[in-house]
Design a protein around this motif. Structure first.
Motif, PDB file in Angstrom:
ATOM      1  N   VAL A  80       0.877  -1.167   0.000  1.00 30.32           N
ATOM      2  CA  VAL A  80       0.000   0.000   0.000  1.00 30.32           C
ATOM      3  C   VAL A  80       0.912   1.213   0.000  1.00 30.32           C
ATOM      4  CG1 VAL A  80      -2.087  -0.998   0.973  1.00 30.32           C
ATOM      5  CG2 VAL A  80      -0.341  -0.113   2.508  1.00 30.32           C
ATOM      6  N   ARG A  81       0.545   2.193  -0.783  1.00 28.38           N
ATOM      7  CA  ARG A  81       1.360   3.398  -0.924  1.00 28.38           C
ATOM      8  C   ARG A  81       0.508   4.638  -0.711  1.00 28.38           C
ATOM      9  NH1 ARG A  81       3.736   4.479  -6.486  1.00 28.38           N
ATOM     10  NH2 ARG A  81       3.544   6.607  -5.735  1.00 28.38           N
ATOM     11  N   ASP A  82       1.188   5.761  -0.570  1.00 28.48           N
ATOM     12  CA  ASP A  82       0.495   7.036  -0.334  1.00 28.48           C
ATOM     13  C   ASP A  82      -0.479   6.896   0.833  1.00 28.48           C
ATOM     14  OD1 ASP A  82       1.902   8.112  -2.511  1.00 28.48           O
ATOM     15  OD2 ASP A  82       0.353   7.456  -3.914  1.00 28.48           O
ATOM     16  N   ILE A  83       0.012   6.320   1.907  1.00 29.32           N
ATOM     17  CA  ILE A  83      -0.818   6.102   3.094  1.00 29.32           C
ATOM     18  C   ILE A  83      -1.187   7.462   3.687  1.00 29.32           C
ATOM     19  CG2 ILE A  83      -0.902   5.109   5.410  1.00 29.32           C
ATOM     20  CD1 ILE A  83       1.137   2.982   4.348  1.00 29.32           C
ATOM     21  N   ASP A  84      -2.478   7.688   3.777  1.00 26.98           N
ATOM     22  CA  ASP A  84      -3.025   8.951   4.296  1.00 26.98           C
ATOM     23  C   ASP A  84      -3.672   8.642   5.644  1.00 26.98           C
ATOM     24  OD1 ASP A  84      -4.649  11.131   4.950  1.00 26.98           O
ATOM     25  OD2 ASP A  84      -5.296  11.469   2.877  1.00 26.98           O
ATOM     26  N   ASN A  85      -2.951   8.939   6.718  1.00 31.19           N
ATOM     27  CA  ASN A  85      -3.463   8.639   8.053  1.00 31.19           C
ATOM     28  C   ASN A  85      -4.538   9.619   8.513  1.00 31.19           C
ATOM     29  OD1 ASN A  85      -1.959   6.257   8.728  1.00 31.19           O
ATOM     30  ND2 ASN A  85      -0.154   7.562   8.761  1.00 31.19           N
TER      31      ASN A  85
END
Length: 143
Positions: A80-85
């Protein structure tokens, strides 16, 4: 990290390390994998290690290696990429790098394990992906 295994499918996921670089570069540069990605440029050891330093080690990406139970042979990768918490979302990706490991259900099993990881460990609410319309095998797996 909890253990993410699928005994029936015969695979488990482990975190990617620098030691996986040679295999990742080999897989991503193969035509059968590269032509299915949006980014189709060739990978190098240096570019992959930069990916680890700038994306994985900073928490923007979680990348796992798909391994066969019993032999521990690495057959592909899921991430998973560009993880937006803030918004609890990320982009999903996967590839089976070993040609003889394709068509065995490893990708579908790995996807289920990674989705579980994303919701249990990362506390994400939404995953999305991009796929070429002609990649029918991947679409079936994603569905």
């Amino acid at each position: 990290m909890k253990e993410y295994r699928d005994e029936q499918a015969g695979i488990y996921l482990r975190l990617m390390t620098y030691e996986d670089t040679e295999k990742i570069v080999e897989w991503r540069n193969s035509d059968s994998v590269r032509k299915r990605f949006i980014y189709q440029g060739l990978f190098t050891k240096e570019s992959h290690e930069n990916w680890i330093r700038t994306m994985v080690e900073t928490g923007k990406v979680v990348q796992m290696i798909i391994c066969e139970i019993g032999t521990d042979r690495a057959v592909g990768s899921v991430y998973v990429r560009d993880i937006d918490n803030t918004h609890h979302k990320a982009e999903y990706g996967i590839f089976i790098g070993e040609k003889e490991a394709r068509g065995k259900g490893y990708g579908t099993a790995a996807a289920k394990l990674m989705v579980r990881y994303c919701f249990e460990e990362l506390r994400l609410h939404r995953l999305f992906l991009r796929v070429y319309a002609e990649n029918e095998r991947a679409i079936r797996s994603y569905e």
